[in-house]
Design an enzyme around this catalytic site. Structure first.
Site, PDB file in Angstrom:
ATOM      1  N   LYS A 156     -13.460 -26.058   1.142  1.00  0.00           N
ATOM      2  CA  LYS A 156     -13.164 -26.610  -0.186  1.00  0.00           C
ATOM      3  C   LYS A 156     -11.686 -26.986  -0.284  1.00  0.00           C
ATOM      4  O   LYS A 156     -10.877 -26.578   0.568  1.00  0.00           O
ATOM      5  CB  LYS A 156     -13.537 -25.581  -1.259  1.00  0.00           C
ATOM      6  CG  LYS A 156     -12.788 -24.268  -1.104  1.00  0.00           C
ATOM      7  CD  LYS A 156     -13.439 -23.145  -1.902  1.00  0.00           C
ATOM      8  CE  LYS A 156     -12.619 -21.872  -1.769  1.00  0.00           C
ATOM      9  NZ  LYS A 156     -13.259 -20.719  -2.396  1.00  0.00           N
ATOM     10  N   ARG A 169     -17.351 -14.301 -13.130  1.00  0.00           N
ATOM     11  CA  ARG A 169     -16.835 -15.657 -13.006  1.00  0.00           C
ATOM     12  C   ARG A 169     -18.033 -16.597 -12.975  1.00  0.00           C
ATOM     13  O   ARG A 169     -18.366 -17.199 -13.972  1.00  0.00           O
ATOM     14  CB  ARG A 169     -15.993 -15.732 -11.719  1.00  0.00           C
ATOM     15  CG  ARG A 169     -14.855 -16.682 -11.758  1.00  0.00           C
ATOM     16  CD  ARG A 169     -13.985 -16.600 -10.527  1.00  0.00           C
ATOM     17  NE  ARG A 169     -14.720 -16.788  -9.276  1.00  0.00           N
ATOM     18  CZ  ARG A 169     -14.157 -17.085  -8.109  1.00  0.00           C
ATOM     19  NH1 ARG A 169     -12.849 -17.207  -8.032  1.00  0.00           N
ATOM     20  NH2 ARG A 169     -14.876 -17.244  -7.018  1.00  0.00           N
ATOM     21  N   TYR A 196      20.692 -28.686  -8.357  1.00  0.00           N
ATOM     22  CA  TYR A 196      20.468 -28.628  -9.803  1.00  0.00           C
ATOM     23  C   TYR A 196      20.815 -27.254 -10.364  1.00  0.00           C
ATOM     24  O   TYR A 196      20.502 -26.225  -9.748  1.00  0.00           O
ATOM     25  CB  TYR A 196      18.997 -28.909 -10.118  1.00  0.00           C
ATOM     26  CG  TYR A 196      18.622 -30.373 -10.039  1.00  0.00           C
ATOM     27  CD1 TYR A 196      19.228 -31.321 -10.855  1.00  0.00           C
ATOM     28  CD2 TYR A 196      17.627 -30.787  -9.165  1.00  0.00           C
ATOM     29  CE1 TYR A 196      18.860 -32.655 -10.783  1.00  0.00           C
ATOM     30  CE2 TYR A 196      17.250 -32.116  -9.094  1.00  0.00           C
ATOM     31  CZ  TYR A 196      17.872 -33.052  -9.904  1.00  0.00           C
ATOM     32  OH  TYR A 196      17.500 -34.355  -9.838  1.00  0.00           O
ATOM     33  N   MET A 245      12.884 -32.137  -6.284  1.00  0.00           N
ATOM     34  CA  MET A 245      11.599 -32.822  -6.083  1.00  0.00           C
ATOM     35  C   MET A 245      11.426 -33.275  -4.634  1.00  0.00           C
ATOM     36  O   MET A 245      10.355 -33.116  -4.045  1.00  0.00           O
ATOM     37  CB  MET A 245      11.503 -34.029  -7.019  1.00  0.00           C
ATOM     38  CG  MET A 245      10.154 -34.718  -6.979  1.00  0.00           C
ATOM     39  SD  MET A 245      10.095 -36.174  -8.029  1.00  0.00           S
ATOM     40  CE  MET A 245      10.092 -35.438  -9.659  1.00  0.00           C
TER      41      MET A 245
HETATM   42  C1  LIG Z   1     -13.284 -19.745  -1.412  1.00  0.00           C
HETATM   43  C2  LIG Z   1     -14.509 -18.949  -1.246  1.00  0.00           C
HETATM   44  C3  LIG Z   1     -14.781 -18.308  -0.041  1.00  0.00           C
HETATM   45  C4  LIG Z   1     -13.761 -18.207   1.067  1.00  0.00           C
HETATM   46  O1  LIG Z   1     -12.809 -17.254   0.684  1.00  0.00           O
HETATM   47  P1  LIG Z   1     -11.558 -16.840   1.609  1.00  0.00           P
HETATM   48  O2  LIG Z   1     -10.943 -15.730   0.856  1.00  0.00           O
HETATM   49  O3  LIG Z   1     -10.681 -18.030   1.670  1.00  0.00           O
HETATM   50  O4  LIG Z   1     -12.088 -16.462   2.929  1.00  0.00           O
HETATM   51  C5  LIG Z   1     -16.005 -17.692   0.100  1.00  0.00           C
HETATM   52  N1  LIG Z   1     -16.906 -17.670  -0.908  1.00  0.00           N
HETATM   53  C6  LIG Z   1     -16.668 -18.251  -2.105  1.00  0.00           C
HETATM   54  C7  LIG Z   1     -17.681 -18.184  -3.180  1.00  0.00           C
HETATM   55  C8  LIG Z   1     -15.453 -18.898  -2.317  1.00  0.00           C
HETATM   56  O5  LIG Z   1     -15.204 -19.443  -3.509  1.00  0.00           O
END
Ligand SMILES: *Cc1c(COP(=O)(O)O)cnc(C)c1O
Length: 356
Positions: free
Chosen positions: A33, A129, A251, A299
């Site tokens: 992802k 969640r 800055y 930046m």
């Molecule tokens: C992002 C995610 C993972 C992977 O998690 P890591 O901590 O990066 O290994 C696995 N399962 C779900 C549901 C996630 O959202």
């Protein structure tokens, strides 16, 4: 012409080795992802496919479409945030069903379509969640008919505290997950993320879902990092300056040279994901030696104190991420986690993929 582009190197051989290490003796997929944790989902997914990975997890449908285009048909691609049935882009991507309303929408569509629809069922065991909560689980356990028409590939849950092995929520989630699965039709299970794979046999399942560890982040923060480094980042020096004691830099004049100093102005900044929170707190590596970041991160520019190292030249590169300064190190300096360092990596870097 001097090369004044920052260079982000992604070692796909190290990535593949990390996946194979985690896959030793068990089946694991890969979380790709957020554009493969910022490293580029297409090349990352292709490298993982070549290493043997056949199960990919992304958050958004569009991410799944991009991964499918990269790896071709066959391997499972699951969409963690789910998507509505009948979405025109969905193809053979598999939704994670995160509540009874998702379940109802998909079973209705399956009935209309007259064929089973593949999906993954998510049970919340302690994160509040996404995933079926306790009340929803009770309703489903009392009526397995709510699953009619679904071709469930896995039942999954997600750990809240896997990077803290002593946290009592880990064991509680393992117990709750086992209890939930026992109340459902028998299904393959998917449990651990990266850190969860290091928690022991109670967290084993039919499909692990590592993400961060593949990309070199330490899944066992209290112990040495068992994973290989995947990311390197080097940015060029644009100018060297000799400044008298008392000269403010950057800055806000937040740093003032305490002695006659030599500084190097480098082409990277917070617009590249070199977080502003690193101001005055990070270290670069110049010809193998640490050099302190001074003043604020701008930046597009950062400044290092290079007084105590051999005189560099414009165009020389300062290592911002590498063996001496891992994403986890930068994260600690910035008060965040390695995940945020990686997923913030900017679009202006020249990206080089090695080891493919
Ligand atoms: C992002 C995610 C993972 C992977 O998690 P890591 O901590 O990066 O290994 C696995 N399962 C779900 C549901 C996630 O959202």
């Amino acid at each position: 012409m001097m090369d004044i582009e920052a260079r982000l190197t992604i070692n796909l051989a190290a990535l593949a080795a990390n996946w194979r290490q985690l896959a030793e003796g068990r089946r694991v997929g890969a979380a790709v992802k957020a554009d493969g944790y910022g490293l580029g989902a297409p090349p990352v997914s292709r490298a993982l496919l070549a290493a043997g990975c056949r199960h990919f997890f992304v958050a958004h449908l569009a991410e799944g479409v991009a991964v499918r285009a990269a790896i071709g048909p066959g391997p499972m691609i699951a969409i963690l945030n789910g998507f509505p049935p009948g979405h025109p882009e969905a193809g053979d991507l598999i939704p994670v069903l995160n509540g009874l309303p998702d379940l109802a929408a998909w079973t209705t569509t399956a009935r209309q379509a007259g064929r089973p629809l593949p999906a993954i069922l998510h049970i919340d065991t302690g994160m509040a969640r996404l995933g079926l909560d306790a009340t929803e689980l009770n309703r489903l356990a009392a009526d397995h008919g709510l699953l009619a028409g679904l071709d469930l590939r896995y039942v999954m849950t997600h750990l809240a505290c896997a990077d803290a092995p002593e946290h009592p929520l880990n064991a509680r989630q393992a117990t709750r997950f086992a209890a939930a699965c026992a109340r459902l039709p028998p299904l393959p299970r998917s449990f651990a993320n990266s850190s969860g794979l290091f928690l022991g046999p109670d967290f084993a399942s039919d499909l692990g879902r590592p993400g961060c560890a593949l990309y070199g982040i330490n899944p066992t923060p209290a112990r040495p990092n068992p994973m290989r480094q995947v990311v390197g980042l080097e940015a060029p020096i644009l100018q060297i300056r000799e400044i008298p004691a008392g000269t403010p830099v950057g800055y806000g004049a937040s740093w003032t040279a305490p002695r006659p100093s030599r500084t190097a102005t480098v082409a990277a900044g917070y617009a590249d994901g070199y977080l502003r929170a690193l101001s005055g707190r990070a270290t670069g590596i110049l010809a193998g030696r640490p050099v302190p970041l001074v003043g604020r991160v701008s930046m597009d520019l950062i400044t290092f104190d290079v007084t105590d190292v051999p005189l560099p030249a414009p165009g020389d590169r300062i290592g911002l991420i590498g063996p001496g300064q891992t994403p986890d190190d930068l994260a600690t300096a910035a008060g965040t986690i390695g995940y945020e360092i990686l997923t913030s990596l900017g679009a202006r870097y020249r990206r080089e993929y090695t080891g493919a």
